[in-house]
Design a protein around this motif. Structure first.
Motif, mmCIF file in Angstrom:
data_model
loop_
_atom_site.group_PDB
_atom_site.id
_atom_site.type_symbol
_atom_site.label_atom_id
_atom_site.label_comp_id
_atom_site.label_asym_id
_atom_site.label_seq_id
_atom_site.Cartn_x
_atom_site.Cartn_y
_atom_site.Cartn_z
ATOM 1 N N LEU A 100 68.366 -67.382 -9.720
ATOM 2 C CA LEU A 100 68.919 -68.664 -9.281
ATOM 3 C C LEU A 100 69.516 -68.537 -7.886
ATOM 4 O O LEU A 100 69.289 -69.406 -7.023
ATOM 5 C CB LEU A 100 69.983 -69.150 -10.267
ATOM 6 C CG LEU A 100 70.682 -70.470 -9.891
ATOM 7 C CD1 LEU A 100 69.679 -71.617 -9.799
ATOM 8 C CD2 LEU A 100 71.794 -70.793 -10.889
ATOM 9 N N LEU A 101 70.260 -67.455 -7.647
ATOM 10 C CA LEU A 101 70.875 -67.247 -6.330
ATOM 11 C C LEU A 101 69.805 -67.109 -5.248
ATOM 12 O O LEU A 101 69.911 -67.717 -4.168
ATOM 13 C CB LEU A 101 71.754 -65.993 -6.363
ATOM 14 C CG LEU A 101 72.446 -65.628 -5.040
ATOM 15 C CD1 LEU A 101 73.366 -66.750 -4.587
ATOM 16 C CD2 LEU A 101 73.222 -64.318 -5.203
ATOM 17 N N ILE A 102 68.758 -66.338 -5.529
ATOM 18 C CA ILE A 102 67.672 -66.156 -4.557
ATOM 19 C C ILE A 102 66.975 -67.480 -4.267
ATOM 20 O O ILE A 102 66.673 -67.805 -3.110
ATOM 21 C CB ILE A 102 66.662 -65.111 -5.073
ATOM 22 C CG1 ILE A 102 67.302 -63.722 -5.086
ATOM 23 C CG2 ILE A 102 65.402 -65.096 -4.200
ATOM 24 C CD1 ILE A 102 66.462 -62.666 -5.790
ATOM 25 N N CYS A 103 66.729 -68.264 -5.311
ATOM 26 C CA CYS A 103 66.055 -69.560 -5.135
ATOM 27 C C CYS A 103 66.904 -70.518 -4.300
ATOM 28 O O CYS A 103 66.379 -71.232 -3.438
ATOM 29 C CB CYS A 103 65.739 -70.182 -6.491
ATOM 30 S SG CYS A 103 64.396 -69.380 -7.389
ATOM 31 N N LEU A 104 68.210 -70.520 -4.544
ATOM 32 C CA LEU A 104 69.105 -71.387 -3.770
ATOM 33 C C LEU A 104 69.135 -70.968 -2.301
ATOM 34 O O LEU A 104 69.083 -71.824 -1.399
ATOM 35 C CB LEU A 104 70.514 -71.349 -4.363
ATOM 36 C CG LEU A 104 70.712 -72.088 -5.693
ATOM 37 C CD1 LEU A 104 72.090 -71.764 -6.279
ATOM 38 C CD2 LEU A 104 70.558 -73.595 -5.508
ATOM 39 N N LEU A 105 69.212 -69.660 -2.055
ATOM 40 C CA LEU A 105 69.215 -69.162 -0.675
ATOM 41 C C LEU A 105 67.884 -69.458 0.014
ATOM 42 O O LEU A 105 67.843 -69.837 1.193
ATOM 43 C CB LEU A 105 69.497 -67.660 -0.659
ATOM 44 C CG LEU A 105 70.912 -67.231 -1.050
ATOM 45 C CD1 LEU A 105 70.998 -65.712 -1.134
ATOM 46 C CD2 LEU A 105 71.937 -67.770 -0.058
ATOM 47 N N ILE A 154 59.435 -66.800 -4.982
ATOM 48 C CA ILE A 154 59.763 -66.702 -6.404
ATOM 49 C C ILE A 154 59.057 -65.507 -7.038
ATOM 50 O O ILE A 154 59.659 -64.743 -7.806
ATOM 51 C CB ILE A 154 59.400 -68.013 -7.135
ATOM 52 C CG1 ILE A 154 60.336 -69.136 -6.688
ATOM 53 C CG2 ILE A 154 59.495 -67.831 -8.658
ATOM 54 C CD1 ILE A 154 60.050 -70.483 -7.321
ATOM 55 N N PHE A 155 57.756 -65.317 -6.719
ATOM 56 C CA PHE A 155 57.030 -64.168 -7.265
ATOM 57 C C PHE A 155 57.666 -62.853 -6.821
ATOM 58 O O PHE A 155 57.826 -61.921 -7.615
ATOM 59 C CB PHE A 155 55.568 -64.200 -6.810
ATOM 60 C CG PHE A 155 54.747 -65.271 -7.458
ATOM 61 C CD1 PHE A 155 54.967 -65.646 -8.765
ATOM 62 C CD2 PHE A 155 53.751 -65.914 -6.745
ATOM 63 C CE1 PHE A 155 54.213 -66.635 -9.365
ATOM 64 C CE2 PHE A 155 52.989 -66.910 -7.324
ATOM 65 C CZ PHE A 155 53.219 -67.269 -8.643
ATOM 66 N N ALA A 156 58.019 -62.782 -5.544
ATOM 67 C CA ALA A 156 58.633 -61.567 -5.017
ATOM 68 C C ALA A 156 59.974 -61.310 -5.701
ATOM 69 O O ALA A 156 60.302 -60.161 -6.033
ATOM 70 C CB ALA A 156 58.819 -61.692 -3.506
ATOM 71 N N ALA A 157 60.731 -62.373 -5.926
ATOM 72 C CA ALA A 157 62.034 -62.236 -6.588
ATOM 73 C C ALA A 157 61.866 -61.787 -8.036
ATOM 74 O O ALA A 157 62.655 -60.979 -8.545
ATOM 75 C CB ALA A 157 62.793 -63.556 -6.524
ATOM 76 N N LEU A 158 60.832 -62.303 -8.713
ATOM 77 C CA LEU A 158 60.569 -61.890 -10.092
ATOM 78 C C LEU A 158 60.237 -60.401 -10.154
ATOM 79 O O LEU A 158 60.726 -59.678 -11.027
ATOM 80 C CB LEU A 158 59.411 -62.709 -10.675
ATOM 81 C CG LEU A 158 59.723 -64.155 -11.061
ATOM 82 C CD1 LEU A 158 58.440 -64.920 -11.374
ATOM 83 C CD2 LEU A 158 60.671 -64.209 -12.259
ATOM 84 N N ALA A 159 59.405 -59.950 -9.220
ATOM 85 C CA ALA A 159 59.041 -58.537 -9.194
ATOM 86 C C ALA A 159 60.260 -57.671 -8.858
ATOM 87 O O ALA A 159 60.491 -56.627 -9.477
ATOM 88 C CB ALA A 159 57.931 -58.309 -8.165
#
Length: 258
Positions: free
Chosen positions: A46-51, A24-29
């Protein structure tokens, strides 16, 4: 030297338990630095979290039982988010197709990531709890804490009263964990506080990357007040109690089969 090796091993197991929060942190950055055409940032999150969730299940980094617990926390978190955003406690200023009541659906995964950490740390460090209070007391404290997150907007905030009550209920409870074949233990309340502190650190990282915005951060980012540690401390209590109660029920069912 043995202590250093044990500390490194403990840190490694903790790091493995934090895979979902780190994603999640990496996706936020990433989503702050890179814009994807035709995708809003929160929708990408949302897509990254689901994957990520699907990948963790597929690669057996999480069990199906742990996934059910995580989904429960996703729902609990979204309910709290909808209420808090409505009350103006914080906001999500970005646009998104997957926004409901001003809350992007990915936000539930931030609560789910806490549950993911607890479940994984429980399994990897072979957690064992001694002196767990009666289920009625634990469940009542958990419910009162969750309710206070809603009611303190209308009546006095009872977080310190609940903290004292928590210490009373869990004063005999200790949690033990295994590192390199050796067991260590600490008071359960201290573990609540430590996890709450590190979530507060994670919250500062999250708000820096624009995961959400507090009213005082509208013009520019500032560190989240230390008072928020008490909120995370209490939220961790709810998380651990739910996981512990579910594991207790699961264990009782397993024993009943034999």
């Amino acid at each position: 030297m043995r202590f250093i090796r044990s500390l490194v091993a403990f840190g490694w197991q903790q790091a493995l338990s934090c895979i979902f929060p780190v994603i999640i942190f990496a996706a936020l950055a990433l989503t702050k630095a890179v814009e994807v055409p035709y995708f809003h940032r929160y929708d990408m999150m949302l897509l990254i979290c689901l994957l990520a969730q699907a990948g963790m299940l597929a690669f057996k980094l999480e069990t199906f039982d742990e996934l059910k617990v995580i989904c429960m926390f996703h729902i609990i978190g979204l309910m709290l988010e909808l209420y808090k955003v409505h009350m103006g406690s914080w906001s999500y200023p970005g646009e998104a197709w997957t926004k409901v009541g001003g809350v992007p659906l990915y936000s539930g995964f931030m609560y789910a990531s806490v549950a993911s950490y607890i479940c994984q740390a429980w399994r990897r460090l072979q957690l064992d709890i001694a002196g767990w209070p009666r289920s009625l007391y634990a469940a009542s404290v958990s419910a009162a804490i969750y309710l206070n997150f809603f009611t303190h907007h209308y009546v006095p905030d009872l977080r310190w009263v609940l903290t004292v009550l928590l210490v009373i209920v869990f004063y005999r409870t200790k949690v033990s964990f295994a590192v390199r074949g050796r067991r260590y233990s600490m008071p359960m309340v201290l573990s609540f506080l430590l996890i709450g502190f590190f979530i507060w650190v994670a919250e500062n990282i999250s708000t820096f990357f624009g995961a959400w915005t507090y009213p005082g951060q509208a013009q520019h980012w500032t560190i989240v007040g230390f008072g928020k540690i008490s909120s995370w401390f209490l939220l961790v209590v709810i998380s651990v109690i739910i996981v512990a109660q579910l594991k207790h029920v699961k264990g009782a069912q397993r024993q009943a089969r034999f």
